[in-house]
Design a protein around this motif. Sequence first.
Motif, PDB file in Angstrom:
ATOM      1  N   ILE A 139       0.862  -1.172   0.000  1.00 24.84           N
ATOM      2  CA  ILE A 139       0.000   0.000   0.000  1.00 24.84           C
ATOM      3  C   ILE A 139       0.902   1.226   0.000  1.00 24.84           C
ATOM      4  N   PRO A 140       0.633   2.191  -0.873  1.00 21.31           N
ATOM      5  CA  PRO A 140       1.475   3.388  -0.933  1.00 21.31           C
ATOM      6  C   PRO A 140       1.535   4.118   0.409  1.00 21.31           C
ATOM      7  N   LYS A 141       2.693   4.654   0.708  1.00 23.83           N
ATOM      8  CA  LYS A 141       2.933   5.334   1.981  1.00 23.83           C
ATOM      9  C   LYS A 141       1.961   6.493   2.174  1.00 23.83           C
ATOM     10  N   GLY A 142       1.637   7.212   1.114  1.00 25.35           N
ATOM     11  CA  GLY A 142       0.718   8.348   1.221  1.00 25.35           C
ATOM     12  C   GLY A 142      -0.653   7.928   1.736  1.00 25.35           C
ATOM     13  N   CYS A 143      -1.102   6.764   1.342  1.00 20.85           N
ATOM     14  CA  CYS A 143      -2.397   6.241   1.797  1.00 20.85           C
ATOM     15  C   CYS A 143      -2.327   5.892   3.280  1.00 20.85           C
ATOM     16  N   LEU A 144      -1.262   5.227   3.688  1.00 22.56           N
ATOM     17  CA  LEU A 144      -1.109   4.864   5.095  1.00 22.56           C
ATOM     18  C   LEU A 144      -0.933   6.107   5.962  1.00 22.56           C
ATOM     19  N   ASP A 145      -0.228   7.106   5.442  1.00 20.69           N
ATOM     20  CA  ASP A 145      -0.072   8.368   6.173  1.00 20.69           C
ATOM     21  C   ASP A 145      -1.416   9.052   6.389  1.00 20.69           C
ATOM     22  N   GLU A 146      -2.274   9.022   5.378  1.00 24.26           N
ATOM     23  CA  GLU A 146      -3.599   9.639   5.495  1.00 24.26           C
ATOM     24  C   GLU A 146      -4.453   8.901   6.528  1.00 24.26           C
ATOM     25  N   ILE A 147      -4.399   7.584   6.551  1.00 32.46           N
ATOM     26  CA  ILE A 147      -5.135   6.805   7.553  1.00 32.46           C
ATOM     27  C   ILE A 147      -4.621   7.139   8.944  1.00 32.46           C
ATOM     28  N   GLU A 148      -3.307   7.250   9.076  1.00 25.91           N
ATOM     29  CA  GLU A 148      -2.713   7.598  10.368  1.00 25.91           C
ATOM     30  C   GLU A 148      -3.124   9.008  10.803  1.00 25.91           C
ATOM     31  N   ARG A 149      -3.205   9.933   9.854  1.00 25.53           N
ATOM     32  CA  ARG A 149      -3.629  11.312  10.154  1.00 25.53           C
ATOM     33  C   ARG A 149      -5.069  11.326  10.663  1.00 25.53           C
ATOM     34  N   LEU A 150      -5.945  10.574  10.006  1.00 21.39           N
ATOM     35  CA  LEU A 150      -7.337  10.487  10.438  1.00 21.39           C
ATOM     36  C   LEU A 150      -7.428   9.858  11.834  1.00 21.39           C
ATOM     37  N   GLN A 151      -6.617   8.854  12.068  1.00 19.52           N
ATOM     38  CA  GLN A 151      -6.587   8.186  13.364  1.00 19.52           C
ATOM     39  C   GLN A 151      -6.149   9.167  14.464  1.00 19.52           C
ATOM     40  N   ARG A 152      -5.100   9.934  14.199  1.00 17.62           N
ATOM     41  CA  ARG A 152      -4.617  10.913  15.180  1.00 17.62           C
ATOM     42  C   ARG A 152      -5.685  11.956  15.490  1.00 17.62           C
ATOM     43  N   LYS A 153      -6.341  12.442  14.435  1.00 19.38           N
ATOM     44  CA  LYS A 153      -7.390  13.451  14.643  1.00 19.38           C
ATOM     45  C   LYS A 153      -8.506  12.892  15.538  1.00 19.38           C
ATOM     46  N   PHE A 154      -8.873  11.637  15.326  1.00 19.44           N
ATOM     47  CA  PHE A 154      -9.911  11.024  16.145  1.00 19.44           C
ATOM     48  C   PHE A 154      -9.447  10.871  17.589  1.00 19.44           C
ATOM     49  N   ILE A 155      -8.239  10.384  17.771  1.00 17.39           N
ATOM     50  CA  ILE A 155      -7.729  10.151  19.127  1.00 17.39           C
ATOM     51  C   ILE A 155      -7.671  11.453  19.917  1.00 17.39           C
ATOM     52  N   TRP A 156      -7.195  12.503  19.287  1.00 18.82           N
ATOM     53  CA  TRP A 156      -7.028  13.769  19.998  1.00 18.82           C
ATOM     54  C   TRP A 156      -8.304  14.604  20.019  1.00 18.82           C
ATOM     55  N   GLY A 157      -9.361  14.119  19.369  1.00 19.00           N
ATOM     56  CA  GLY A 157     -10.643  14.811  19.438  1.00 19.00           C
ATOM     57  C   GLY A 157     -10.777  15.966  18.474  1.00 19.00           C
ATOM     58  N   ASP A 158      -9.903  16.046  17.475  1.00 19.90           N
ATOM     59  CA  ASP A 158      -9.991  17.123  16.484  1.00 19.90           C
ATOM     60  C   ASP A 158     -11.175  16.868  15.559  1.00 19.90           C
ATOM     61  N   THR A 159     -11.773  17.947  15.069  1.00 14.11           N
ATOM     62  CA  THR A 159     -12.853  17.851  14.098  1.00 14.11           C
ATOM     63  C   THR A 159     -12.468  18.668  12.872  1.00 14.11           C
ATOM     64  N   GLU A 160     -13.319  18.631  11.861  1.00 17.85           N
ATOM     65  CA  GLU A 160     -13.052  19.421  10.649  1.00 17.85           C
ATOM     66  C   GLU A 160     -13.036  20.915  10.966  1.00 17.85           C
ATOM     67  N   ASN A 161     -13.897  21.330  11.901  1.00 15.33           N
ATOM     68  CA  ASN A 161     -14.050  22.752  12.194  1.00 15.33           C
ATOM     69  C   ASN A 161     -13.090  23.256  13.262  1.00 15.33           C
ATOM     70  N   ALA A 162     -12.721  22.416  14.195  1.00 13.26           N
ATOM     71  CA  ALA A 162     -11.896  22.867  15.319  1.00 13.26           C
ATOM     72  C   ALA A 162     -10.834  21.850  15.658  1.00 13.26           C
ATOM     73  N   ARG A 163      -9.702  22.398  16.081  1.00 10.29           N
ATOM     74  CA  ARG A 163      -8.614  21.553  16.515  1.00 10.29           C
ATOM     75  C   ARG A 163      -8.413  21.767  18.006  1.00 10.29           C
ATOM     76  N   LYS A 164      -8.387  20.676  18.771  1.00  3.41           N
ATOM     77  CA  LYS A 164      -8.234  20.805  20.216  1.00  3.41           C
ATOM     78  C   LYS A 164      -6.801  21.175  20.565  1.00  3.41           C
ATOM     79  N   TYR A 165      -6.663  21.808  21.700  1.00  5.26           N
ATOM     80  CA  TYR A 165      -5.335  22.162  22.220  1.00  5.26           C
ATOM     81  C   TYR A 165      -4.715  20.923  22.853  1.00  5.26           C
ATOM     82  N   HIS A 166      -3.494  20.607  22.446  1.00  5.62           N
ATOM     83  CA  HIS A 166      -2.774  19.447  22.956  1.00  5.62           C
ATOM     84  C   HIS A 166      -1.646  19.930  23.842  1.00  5.62           C
ATOM     85  N   ALA A 167      -1.768  19.716  25.122  1.00  3.38           N
ATOM     86  CA  ALA A 167      -0.734  20.210  26.047  1.00  3.38           C
ATOM     87  C   ALA A 167       0.291  19.148  26.323  1.00  3.38           C
TER      88      ALA A 167
END
Length: 167
Positions: A139-167
């Motif tokens: 699987i191309p690295k770009g595809c896996l990177d995008e899945i990982e990015r989506l995973q990180r956004k979910f874990i940290w609670g980020d949404t399309e409209n707002a990004r949470k503060y990560h301390a």
Amino acid sequence: MSNGMVLEMSISVRIEESGEPYVLMNSVMMILDKFCKMSGQEVSIEKTSILYSKNVSRRMRDRLHQISGFKETSSLGKYLGVPLTGRSPRRNDYNYLIDQVSSKLMAWKANHLSFAGRVTLAKSVLEAMPIYPMMSTIIPKGCLDEIERLQRKFIWGDTENARKYHA
């Protein structure tokens, strides 16, 4: 196929313009014919297609079509959900994985789960999704990177409209 059985087979033959492509195609057809006689199976002309390299001339394609009767295709489709490309994989071939991950994430309510719950859910479900395609293709690295990015956004609670503060 007889008895309701389906036979999926890929025959890869490299036919050089300078060689004897017609003899080779006739040999492939003879092998298929012998296989059919020995196994009791039949080749479905309607379901069988040939994927040509871009280097094969139109004249050669037409002649090979006359010999085999198989139609030409530009894509081999999917087998067990994994795209068969006949070339090195590209990111667009695996957009379906990114779409699957995105649809899973939309169904889950990240704000109703604790941080540990989001991590557990993401690791156990999202990281398992590309495993089957990874067993048969790279699987191309770009595809896996995008899945990982989506995973990180979910874990940290980020949404399309707002990004949470990560301390």
